[in-house]
Scaffold this active site. Structure first.
Site, PDB file in Angstrom:
ATOM      1  N   HIS A  52       0.705  -1.243  -0.064  1.00 40.87           N
ATOM      2  CA  HIS A  52       0.118   0.277  -0.198  1.00 40.87           C
ATOM      3  C   HIS A  52       0.903   1.207   0.069  1.00 40.87           C
ATOM      4  O   HIS A  52       1.869   1.211   0.874  1.00 40.87           O
ATOM      5  CB  HIS A  52      -0.789   0.121   1.257  1.00 40.87           C
ATOM      6  CG  HIS A  52      -1.930  -1.196   1.337  1.00 40.87           C
ATOM      7  ND1 HIS A  52      -3.082  -0.929   0.435  1.00 40.87           N
ATOM      8  CD2 HIS A  52      -1.902  -2.212   1.997  1.00 40.87           C
ATOM      9  CE1 HIS A  52      -3.668  -2.435   0.667  1.00 40.87           C
ATOM     10  NE2 HIS A  52      -3.173  -2.919   1.580  1.00 40.87           N
ATOM     11  N   ASN A  89       1.072  -0.125  -4.964  1.00 40.80           N
ATOM     12  CA  ASN A  89      -0.495  -0.622  -5.603  1.00 40.80           C
ATOM     13  C   ASN A  89      -1.102   1.006  -5.744  1.00 40.80           C
ATOM     14  O   ASN A  89      -1.288   1.611  -4.735  1.00 40.80           O
ATOM     15  CB  ASN A  89      -1.266  -1.389  -4.599  1.00 40.80           C
ATOM     16  CG  ASN A  89      -2.554  -1.534  -5.296  1.00 40.80           C
ATOM     17  OD1 ASN A  89      -2.441  -1.823  -6.337  1.00 40.80           O
ATOM     18  ND2 ASN A  89      -3.491  -1.140  -4.622  1.00 40.80           N
ATOM     19  N   GLU A  90      -1.548   1.181  -7.131  1.00 43.17           N
ATOM     20  CA  GLU A  90      -2.063   2.429  -7.229  1.00 43.17           C
ATOM     21  C   GLU A  90      -1.776   3.434  -6.737  1.00 43.17           C
ATOM     22  O   GLU A  90      -2.350   4.312  -5.803  1.00 43.17           O
ATOM     23  CB  GLU A  90      -3.618   2.160  -7.029  1.00 43.17           C
ATOM     24  CG  GLU A  90      -4.062   1.007  -7.953  1.00 43.17           C
ATOM     25  CD  GLU A  90      -5.744   0.799  -7.750  1.00 43.17           C
ATOM     26  OE1 GLU A  90      -6.351   1.358  -6.718  1.00 43.17           O
ATOM     27  OE2 GLU A  90      -6.273  -0.069  -8.630  1.00 43.17           O
ATOM     28  N   GLU A 141      -4.409  -6.231 -11.816  1.00 43.55           N
ATOM     29  CA  GLU A 141      -5.844  -6.325 -11.377  1.00 43.55           C
ATOM     30  C   GLU A 141      -6.718  -5.899 -12.655  1.00 43.55           C
ATOM     31  O   GLU A 141      -6.506  -5.197 -13.600  1.00 43.55           O
ATOM     32  CB  GLU A 141      -6.299  -5.224 -10.348  1.00 43.55           C
ATOM     33  CG  GLU A 141      -5.751  -5.425  -8.784  1.00 43.55           C
ATOM     34  CD  GLU A 141      -6.070  -4.375  -8.044  1.00 43.55           C
ATOM     35  OE1 GLU A 141      -7.081  -3.743  -8.267  1.00 43.55           O
ATOM     36  OE2 GLU A 141      -5.534  -4.116  -6.793  1.00 43.55           O
ATOM     37  N   TRP A 177     -10.426  -9.480   6.593  1.00 39.99           N
ATOM     38  CA  TRP A 177     -10.410  -8.297   7.131  1.00 39.99           C
ATOM     39  C   TRP A 177     -11.302  -7.462   7.025  1.00 39.99           C
ATOM     40  O   TRP A 177     -11.442  -6.351   7.735  1.00 39.99           O
ATOM     41  CB  TRP A 177      -8.871  -7.511   6.491  1.00 39.99           C
ATOM     42  CG  TRP A 177      -9.258  -7.701   4.858  1.00 39.99           C
ATOM     43  CD1 TRP A 177      -8.724  -8.296   3.861  1.00 39.99           C
ATOM     44  CD2 TRP A 177      -9.712  -6.425   4.120  1.00 39.99           C
ATOM     45  NE1 TRP A 177      -9.249  -8.036   2.678  1.00 39.99           N
ATOM     46  CE2 TRP A 177      -9.828  -6.960   2.680  1.00 39.99           C
ATOM     47  CE3 TRP A 177     -10.095  -5.293   4.249  1.00 39.99           C
ATOM     48  CZ2 TRP A 177     -10.267  -5.991   1.744  1.00 39.99           C
ATOM     49  CZ3 TRP A 177     -10.707  -4.336   3.423  1.00 39.99           C
ATOM     50  CH2 TRP A 177     -10.692  -4.871   2.209  1.00 39.99           C
TER      51      TRP A 177
END
Length: 634
Positions: free
Chosen positions: A151, A188-189, A314, A366
């Site tokens: 992240h 990620n992104e 993705e 989660w």
């Protein structure tokens, strides 16, 4: 999704919105449109044709064998034991592979201002290594074919020493995995989170530059310390590259490629129908995603004279308002359609695609604990197994994606379609032929199947698998066994079909090799009646086969999509159709139009192409010549 489309005379579509409370006037319009649709479907029924040749092996680049690890993974890892009780069914019987995990170094997870020491990295890695070895799936399903990422909030901060971050990351990854993963996405992104680091969007371009610099520093360090892992990025969340007249491209992916691209071994992109994090709602499946990926390839070729591969970490369907809602089988149906549409496109790129991961997760436990976004404890929308009220878990409809594609493997065979909305692939292994058909259109498509070189004579029996959305909006997967050869099939809107043929022994008598040729000219502004010039070098002579021009354009909808194209002095006819919908809900059209060309117009060596539009505005984003060269093996 609330909209319906109808076919009009140019074979593309017109959108209008239909609601449960529509007026009688709208109801009458629907009746009229339905009548027109039925009439036109009848008129054009014979226009949809696919050809299939069991005796010709196809290569895309040097790739012929279908690599299931590349295409049939899930967004999860063998390091997670959530699906251990179903491992035999999921990973052995259905052949699901592991795809991606948030299991990289996370150097800033505990502190946003202090970079941990190398000793700390090694200690954390040793703990991770031991945890992985204890995973219930490690012994039987551990694989190197895995993507690891972080992240952004755990991987990046402004005004820190990027070299120290890179050293920490390399030390952690080097020691954390008993089997080294193949792919490392640094974050990620990240660019959609650039606003998290500044006060306004006007300041985010500077953050994007810094994020790109960090990618390069980390990649250079990891290349040196861990040569077995490939590093890339930037995993674009919403590649709306044509936005603001390609400003989005220039300030995102182009900036990233200019700063970090030399050190990247792949470029990562997320492809979603719908809306992912930011940007407008749109369908990327079809011509739009082709234009996005072709633009990346074109700029890669321009900068380095090679096409660096894609990593689609993705893909699927997403939109606003899905998170924290009750489980929806209707949403599952929509996701399944998106997975298959995008997969069928990516199957065209095995020579320049490392891996493609549908966004299908395990249980996402989660999410049940996320009180802010999920106060009622509903399942994550993209799980393979969901929790019931009694605490047990049951499979969602997303398993149907893998059930549909179960056992599909083998060497490619030659197939073709005369309608870009009808996608087709074929594979051959001993005793089996698999033909995959998909309908990109929102309307049914009656399609004829023509078997070349007496291919149908090899068939002993057929099993037809069909995955579609039924009249109630629910996903259905059906199986039909028959000894009768299919001559036509009526593909429902968004439907995917796998025709599994039991066959006698087949030998390949011919081969066909598909190659793409690029030019150093890309992203050209369109001016009325001003020719745009493109030069292609190194084209091989072709006597038998097919060829086409893939023209990517980004323009206002009212502007022409049919320029005058001259190839080596020969005028080329341009079709009215392209893959997918008309894009009218988008602010502008951005897509690839495939333009067949007579192979006699191509010459060995240098080929010159002119494109002239009758009006000004927009850009030609990329131009690629695709050649399928057919040869006799005997």
């Amino acid at each position: 999704m609330g909209s319906k489309t109808v076919i009009v005379s140019d074979l593309k579509k017109v959108d209008y919105t239909a609601t449960k409370n529509s007026s009688s006037n709208l109801g009458m319009k629907k009746i009229i449109f339905t009548f027109i649709l039925l009439t036109l479907n009848t008129i054009f029924a014979q226009e949809n044709k696919v050809t299939i040749d069991f005796t010709t092996q196809k290569f895309i680049g040097n790739e012929s064998e279908l690599n299931r690890q590349k295409y049939f993974a899930m967004h999860d890892s063998y390091t997670n034991s959530d699906l251990a009780s179903d491992a035999d069914y999921l990973f052995k019987e259905l052949g699901i592979k592991h795809g991606r995990t948030f299991g990289a170094a996370s150097p800033l997870r505990n502190s946003k201002t202090e970079i941990p020491s190398i000793a700390k990295a090694k200690k954390s890695a040793q703990i991770k290594n031991a945890q992985i070895k204890r995973s219930a799936l490690f012994k039987d399903f551990a694989t190197t074919d895995l993507i690891i990422t972080d992240h952004p909030k755990d991987a990046f901060q402004l005004n820190l020493d990027y070299n120290k971050i890179a050293a920490y990351n390399a030390a952690f990854i080097k020691n954390a995995y008993p089997l080294m993963p193949k792919y490392y996405e640094v974050m990620n992104e990240p660019f959609v989170h650039s606003i998290d680091y500044v006060e306004s969007w006007n300041e985010t371009e500077a953050v994007i530059i810094e994020m790109s610099k960090l990618h390069k520093v980390i990649a250079d360090k990891v290349h040196k310390e861990i040569p077995d892992i490939m590093v890339g990025g930037y995993s674009s969340a919403y590649p709306e590259v044509e936005r603001k007249d390609f400003s989005h491209w220039n300030t995102r992916m182009k900036t990233f490629m200019d700063i970090a691209g030399e050190s990247m071994q792949f470029f990562a992109t997320h492809i979603y129908d719908g809306r992912n994090v930011q940007g407008g709602f749109s369908y990327r499946s079809g011509s739009n995603s082709e234009a996005i990926l072709d633009l990346i390839e074109a700029y890669s070729f321009k900068k380095w004279a090679i096409v660096k591969p894609h990593l689609i970490s993705e893909y699927g369907y997403t939109a606003k308002g899905l998170i924290g809602e009750p489980f929806s089988p209707e949403l599952n149906a929509t996701c399944l359609i998106a997975y298959n549409k995008i997969l069928m496109q990516l199957l065209d790129k095995p020579d320049r695609l490392l891996k493609a991961v549908p966004f299908i997760t395990a249980k996402a436990n989660w999410f049940y604990r996320d009180q802010k976004r999920n106060p009622n404890g509903y399942p994550y929308p993209w799980v393979l197994k969901k929790k019931e009220t009694d605490g047990s878990y049951t499979f969602t409809h997303l398993t149907k994606f893998y059930e549909l594609w179960k056992d599909v493997e083998g060497k490619r065979i030659e197939v073709s379609s005369n309608n870009p909305d009808i996608q087709i692939h074929g594979f051959s292994k001993k005793g089996k032929i698999f033909i995959a058909l998909n309908n990109l259109s929102d309307e049914n498509k009656n399609t004829s199947l023509t078997f070349l070189n007496n291919s149908s004579n090899y068939i002993k029996k057929n099993t037809l698998r069909r995955l579609f959305k039924n009249s109630k909006g629910l996903p259905e997967l059906t199986y039909l066994k028959t000894e009768t050869n299919l001559e036509t099939v009526n593909l429902k809107a968004g439907e995917t079909i796998i025709l599994e043929c039991d066959v006698t022994n087949i030998e390949f008598n011919n081969s066909i090799k598909e190659s793409n040729y690029y030019t150093e000219t890309y992203l050209q502004a369109i001016q009325k009646n001003q020719p745009l010039l493109f030069s292609f070098n190194g084209i091989e002579a072709i006597k038998n086969g097919r060829a086409s021009i893939k023209m990517g354009i980004g323009r206002a909808h009212k502007l022409s999509k049919k320029p005058i194209i001259i190839l080596n002095g020969n005028k080329i006819d341009i079709p009215n159709n392209w893959a997918g919908y008309d894009q009218l809900p988008r602010k502008r059209f951005f897509g690839v139009i495939g333009i067949p060309i007579d192979i006699k117009f191509l010459v060995k060596g240098n080929n010159n192409l002119e494109i002239t539009f009758p009006d000004s505005g927009g850009h030609v984003s990329s131009v690629i010549i695709n050649i399928e060269n057919r040869t006799n093996n005997h």
